[in-house]
Scaffold this motif. Structure first.
Motif, mmCIF file in Angstrom:
data_model
loop_
_atom_site.group_PDB
_atom_site.id
_atom_site.type_symbol
_atom_site.label_atom_id
_atom_site.label_comp_id
_atom_site.label_asym_id
_atom_site.label_seq_id
_atom_site.Cartn_x
_atom_site.Cartn_y
_atom_site.Cartn_z
ATOM 1 N N GLU B 213 0.849 -1.289 0.057
ATOM 2 C CA GLU B 213 -0.185 -0.009 0.027
ATOM 3 C C GLU B 213 0.829 1.296 -0.001
ATOM 4 O OE1 GLU B 213 -2.897 -0.519 3.231
ATOM 5 O OE2 GLU B 213 -3.845 -2.075 2.272
ATOM 6 N N GLY B 214 1.516 1.259 -1.091
ATOM 7 C CA GLY B 214 2.508 2.648 -1.146
ATOM 8 C C GLY B 214 3.650 2.894 0.001
ATOM 9 N N ARG B 215 3.980 1.604 0.751
ATOM 10 C CA ARG B 215 5.011 1.960 1.731
ATOM 11 C C ARG B 215 5.989 0.711 1.728
ATOM 12 N NH1 ARG B 215 0.510 3.955 4.567
ATOM 13 N NH2 ARG B 215 0.852 6.063 5.285
ATOM 14 N N VAL B 216 7.114 0.919 2.006
ATOM 15 C CA VAL B 216 8.189 -0.422 2.147
ATOM 16 C C VAL B 216 7.658 -1.045 3.577
ATOM 17 C CG1 VAL B 216 10.446 -1.160 2.576
ATOM 18 C CG2 VAL B 216 9.827 0.769 0.714
ATOM 19 N N GLY B 217 7.195 -2.450 3.173
ATOM 20 C CA GLY B 217 7.011 -3.325 4.466
ATOM 21 C C GLY B 217 8.092 -3.868 5.100
ATOM 22 N N ILE B 218 8.525 -4.725 4.224
ATOM 23 C CA ILE B 218 9.718 -5.914 4.610
ATOM 24 C C ILE B 218 10.845 -5.277 3.562
ATOM 25 C CG2 ILE B 218 10.447 -8.018 4.563
ATOM 26 C CD1 ILE B 218 7.527 -8.663 4.841
ATOM 27 N N GLU B 219 12.084 -5.387 4.264
ATOM 28 C CA GLU B 219 13.302 -5.271 3.282
ATOM 29 C C GLU B 219 14.358 -5.863 3.834
ATOM 30 O OE1 GLU B 219 16.072 -1.684 3.561
ATOM 31 O OE2 GLU B 219 14.219 -0.624 4.195
ATOM 32 N N GLY B 220 15.185 -6.453 3.067
ATOM 33 C CA GLY B 220 16.612 -7.287 3.382
ATOM 34 C C GLY B 220 17.040 -7.803 2.336
ATOM 35 N N PRO B 221 18.089 -8.810 2.627
ATOM 36 C CA PRO B 221 18.862 -9.571 1.524
ATOM 37 C C PRO B 221 17.987 -10.460 1.075
ATOM 38 C CG PRO B 221 20.196 -9.303 3.412
ATOM 39 C CD PRO B 221 18.985 -8.853 3.736
ATOM 40 N N ALA B 222 17.959 -10.799 -0.394
ATOM 41 C CA ALA B 222 16.740 -11.305 -1.047
ATOM 42 C C ALA B 222 16.484 -12.601 -0.374
ATOM 43 C CB ALA B 222 17.124 -11.434 -2.642
ATOM 44 N N HIS B 223 17.435 -13.402 0.005
ATOM 45 C CA HIS B 223 17.402 -14.786 0.599
ATOM 46 C C HIS B 223 16.698 -14.934 1.910
ATOM 47 C CE1 HIS B 223 20.840 -14.484 3.229
ATOM 48 N NE2 HIS B 223 21.354 -13.796 2.542
ATOM 49 N N GLU B 224 16.918 -13.646 2.740
ATOM 50 C CA GLU B 224 16.074 -13.332 3.855
ATOM 51 C C GLU B 224 14.659 -13.167 3.743
ATOM 52 O OE1 GLU B 224 18.095 -10.615 6.578
ATOM 53 O OE2 GLU B 224 19.960 -12.059 6.426
ATOM 54 N N VAL B 225 14.587 -12.373 2.640
ATOM 55 C CA VAL B 225 13.268 -11.871 2.310
ATOM 56 C C VAL B 225 12.151 -13.140 1.968
ATOM 57 C CG1 VAL B 225 11.593 -10.558 1.013
ATOM 58 C CG2 VAL B 225 13.663 -9.486 1.855
ATOM 59 N N ALA B 226 13.259 -14.084 1.017
ATOM 60 C CA ALA B 226 12.396 -15.268 0.515
ATOM 61 C C ALA B 226 11.894 -16.251 1.785
ATOM 62 C CB ALA B 226 13.179 -15.706 -0.381
ATOM 63 N N GLN B 227 12.783 -16.130 2.916
ATOM 64 C CA GLN B 227 12.250 -17.023 3.846
ATOM 65 C C GLN B 227 11.229 -16.345 4.926
ATOM 66 O OE1 GLN B 227 13.519 -20.082 3.978
ATOM 67 N NE2 GLN B 227 14.486 -19.448 2.130
ATOM 68 N N ASN B 228 10.952 -14.994 4.932
ATOM 69 C CA ASN B 228 10.061 -14.308 5.670
ATOM 70 C C ASN B 228 8.652 -15.070 5.510
ATOM 71 O OD1 ASN B 228 7.971 -12.380 6.185
ATOM 72 N ND2 ASN B 228 9.712 -11.127 6.703
ATOM 73 N N PRO B 229 7.923 -15.352 6.739
ATOM 74 C CA PRO B 229 6.717 -16.221 6.460
ATOM 75 C C PRO B 229 5.704 -15.361 5.730
ATOM 76 C CG PRO B 229 7.493 -16.087 8.788
ATOM 77 C CD PRO B 229 8.845 -15.311 7.980
ATOM 78 N N ASP B 230 5.660 -14.027 6.216
ATOM 79 C CA ASP B 230 4.547 -13.265 5.612
ATOM 80 C C ASP B 230 4.764 -13.236 4.066
ATOM 81 O OD1 ASP B 230 3.633 -12.600 7.910
ATOM 82 O OD2 ASP B 230 4.545 -10.833 8.156
ATOM 83 N N VAL B 231 6.000 -13.140 3.690
ATOM 84 C CA VAL B 231 6.526 -13.081 2.053
ATOM 85 C C VAL B 231 5.963 -14.335 1.173
ATOM 86 C CG1 VAL B 231 8.154 -12.858 0.312
ATOM 87 C CG2 VAL B 231 8.004 -11.023 2.216
ATOM 88 N N ARG B 232 6.301 -15.653 2.078
ATOM 89 C CA ARG B 232 6.302 -16.827 1.676
ATOM 90 C C ARG B 232 4.713 -17.089 1.498
ATOM 91 N NH1 ARG B 232 10.658 -20.384 2.174
ATOM 92 N NH2 ARG B 232 8.951 -22.004 2.511
ATOM 93 N N LYS B 233 3.940 -16.595 2.631
ATOM 94 C CA LYS B 233 2.305 -16.679 2.415
ATOM 95 C C LYS B 233 1.707 -15.951 1.305
ATOM 96 C CE LYS B 233 -1.385 -16.431 5.538
ATOM 97 N NZ LYS B 233 -2.027 -15.765 6.767
ATOM 98 N N ALA B 234 2.213 -14.546 1.128
ATOM 99 C CA ALA B 234 1.529 -13.671 0.310
ATOM 100 C C ALA B 234 1.973 -14.010 -1.077
ATOM 101 C CB ALA B 234 1.857 -12.359 0.805
ATOM 102 N N TYR B 235 3.129 -14.134 -1.361
ATOM 103 C CA TYR B 235 3.555 -14.070 -2.883
ATOM 104 C C TYR B 235 4.521 -15.335 -3.242
ATOM 105 C CZ TYR B 235 3.314 -9.093 -1.557
ATOM 106 O OH TYR B 235 2.828 -7.960 -0.887
ATOM 107 N N LEU B 236 4.923 -16.356 -2.264
ATOM 108 C CA LEU B 236 5.149 -17.462 -3.072
ATOM 109 C C LEU B 236 4.324 -18.536 -2.868
ATOM 110 C CD1 LEU B 236 8.800 -16.721 -1.358
ATOM 111 C CD2 LEU B 236 7.941 -16.364 -3.730
ATOM 112 N N GLY B 237 3.183 -18.404 -2.369
ATOM 113 C CA GLY B 237 1.926 -19.677 -1.807
ATOM 114 C C GLY B 237 2.640 -20.489 -1.342
ATOM 115 N N MET B 238 3.182 -20.180 -0.001
ATOM 116 C CA MET B 238 3.757 -21.420 0.701
ATOM 117 C C MET B 238 3.056 -21.270 1.982
ATOM 118 S SD MET B 238 7.499 -21.732 -0.239
ATOM 119 C CE MET B 238 8.159 -21.379 -1.744
#
Lengths: 287, 238
Positions: B213-238
């Motif tokens: 929603e127009g703001r940076v929520g999560i940031e970090g090294p890509a491999h860490e972001v990929a492990q983030n539970p919220d990211v996994r749920k929302a964007y990676l379908g896990m």
């Protein structure tokens, strides 16, 4: 029979100049989607510029084309920055009104300076005679120069960096901007070229016929017909459309009174709009 | 740690009355591949457009190579080396492949490297070399995306910004283009990527931002972001 052939030949020659005039209109529309209503006034200014160089300064009319083209370009760039630049991107009506206003200013000043009585550039060349009919040499040279100018414009658009940038801006202005092309400057150049070409066409017409400051109006209308024949934004089509219009005029001239010519022309215009909304020469273009 | 070459500082922007970005800050490091992911409407494209000057920055700053470039026009930024490959390719459809590439190299800086860059682009995309006289508008979607990337490379970018590299492309073409991206990254090019294929993008990236929603929520090294539970749920379908 001979009169028809002579009339058609003359029509083709004058038509090439219609085509050149129309290229000016078509180029501006093609690049910035602006219908330039100063077109007729600029043609008329080209005519008076020729009168100035030939009858006042004593230049050769064809040599005069060089300063007229250069001056037309400068005037066009100025008109762009004064009247057109700020309405680019707003509604079509805005650019119509802006260019119409510039047109009225030029016509008004021109009328004040030169009145509306006819001017004539006293110049002739030996022509070609054929069965009692003569094609004036000025028509032949004017048509040849119209084609040369159109050809030079083509070379500019297809073989120079700036010319290609004009086409890129015409094709996708936003993408051109992303590639580092200063799109506003390119629009100004395109407008300048359109006016330069209109002025050159006016100057060539002035070597053939008498004119007033209002004469540009009928050539402006012819330019609309020609661009519709040729497809708006398609310079090669505009030249072909001009020659076609000249042929039609030449074809009807021996048979009807001259006042019928515009009736026939514009009836044709309407019919073509109905039958081929994208223009006659758009067929087969990759899109 | 490499140096930051491009920074957005609390950037706000939008369209007309509608505000889309509510203070986006991000930093692109030299020679990194940085990815911005997020849902539709989160402001990814607007972020890129604000960075390169296509969208007006309402508040905040854009800093490129330590200069404040917030107010510069898009073509001035492109000339400095901030080059966007826009979503939907936006080619010069009536012009040939070669002319499209030539227009990519319009800026004086890019012109000096024209030959070298042209060879590089034809090396990446031999198909473009085969069809250099063909009009861009007649190309398939995949070829058009190759040409769009090629045209961007011709601009000799210091930061290549790509909006939706794989949109509308087959999985095979997507793999191909990502392989090209990997080569470019290995060659040292700095890349800022917006990509709907979050999985692929994160796998290749060094650093990632997640816009919400127009703001940076999560940031970090890509491999860490990929492990983030919220990211996994929302964007990676896990």
């Amino acid at each position: 029979m001979y009169d028809l052939v002579a009339s058609l030949a003359s029509g083709v020659l004058v038509g090439a100049i219609y085509g050149l005039a129309a290229i000016g209109l078509s180029l501006i529309f093609g690049v910035m989607k602006v219908i330039n209503l100063t077109h007729g006034a600029m043609i008329a200014l080209g005519m008076f510029a020729l009168y100035f160089f030939v009858s006042v300064l004593g230049f050769n009319p064809y040599v005069s084309l060089l300063p007229i083209v250069a001056g037309g370009f400068v005037v066009g760039v100025m008109v762009y920055w004064i009247a057109v630049n700020r309405v680019i991107g707003s509604s079509d009506l805005m650019s119509l009104l802006a260019t119409f206003a510039m047109n009225m200013i030029i016509i008004g000043v021109g009328t004040a300076l030169w009145t509306t009585s006819p001017y004539n550039v006293d110049f002739s060349l030996p022509g070609i005679s054929w069965h009692g009919y003569t094609i004036p040499g000025t028509q032949i040279v004017a048509a040849a120069l119209a084609i040369v100018i159109a050809g030079l414009l083509y070379v500019f658009l297809y073989h120079t960096r700036t010319g290609k940038a004009v086409r890129a801006v015409a094709s996708n202005r936003q993408a051109a901007e992303l590639m580092g092309i200063p799109t506003r400057r390119i629009l100004a150049i395109a407008f300048g070229l359109g006016i330069a070409v209109a002025g050159a066409a006016g100057a060539l017409i002035a070597t053939l016929f008498p004119f007033t400051i209002l004469s540009g109006g009928s050539y402006e209308l012819k330019s609309f017909v020609v661009t519709v024949l040729g497809g708006l934004g398609n310079p090669a089509g505009a030249l072909a459309g001009g020659i076609l219009l000249g042929l039609i005029e030449g074809g009807v001239a021996p048979f009807v009174d001259v006042s019928w010519t515009p009736v026939i022309e514009f009836s044709l215009f309407v019919l073509i709009l109905i039958a081929f909304p994208a223009g006659l020469f758009r067929i087969g273009k990759n899109h | 740690m490499s140096q930051s070459i491009l920074q957005l500082e609390n950037v706000e922007s939008g369209y007309g009355e509608v505000q889309v970005l509510w203070g986006v800050s991000l930093s692109v490091h030299a020679h990194y591949l940085t990815t911005v992911v997020g849902a539709n409407g989160a402001g990814k494209t607007t972020t890129l457009r604000a960075a390169i000057g296509s969208n007006k920055v309402w508040a905040g700053r854009v800093v490129f190579e330590d200069d404040d470039v917030t107010a510069l026009s898009a073509h001035d930024k492109a000339r400095r080396g901030l080059v966007l490959v826009p979503e939907g390719r936006q080619l010069f459809a009536d012009m040939s492949v070669e002319e499209n590439l030539e227009m990519g190299a319009f800026s004086p800086r890019a012109r000096t490297h024209y030959r070298k860059n042209l060879e590089r682009v034809f090396g990446f995309f031999p198909r473009l070399a085969e069809r250099r006289q063909q009009k861009a508008g007649t190309f398939s979607g995949g070829e058009q995306q190759m040409l769009a990337v090629g045209r961007g490379l011709m601009a000799d970018p210091k930061v290549l910004i790509i909006d939706e590299l794989s949109l509308g492309l087959s999985p095979l073409l997507t793999q191909q283009l990502f392989a090209t991206l990997r080569e470019l990254k290995q060659a040292g090019l700095t890349i800022l990527l917006v990509e709907q294929n979050v999985h692929l993008a994160l796998a290749l990236s060094d650093y990632a931002y997640v816009l919400t929603e127009g703001r940076v929520g999560i940031e970090g090294p890509a491999h860490e972001v990929a492990q983030n539970p919220d990211v996994r749920k929302a964007y990676l379908g896990m």
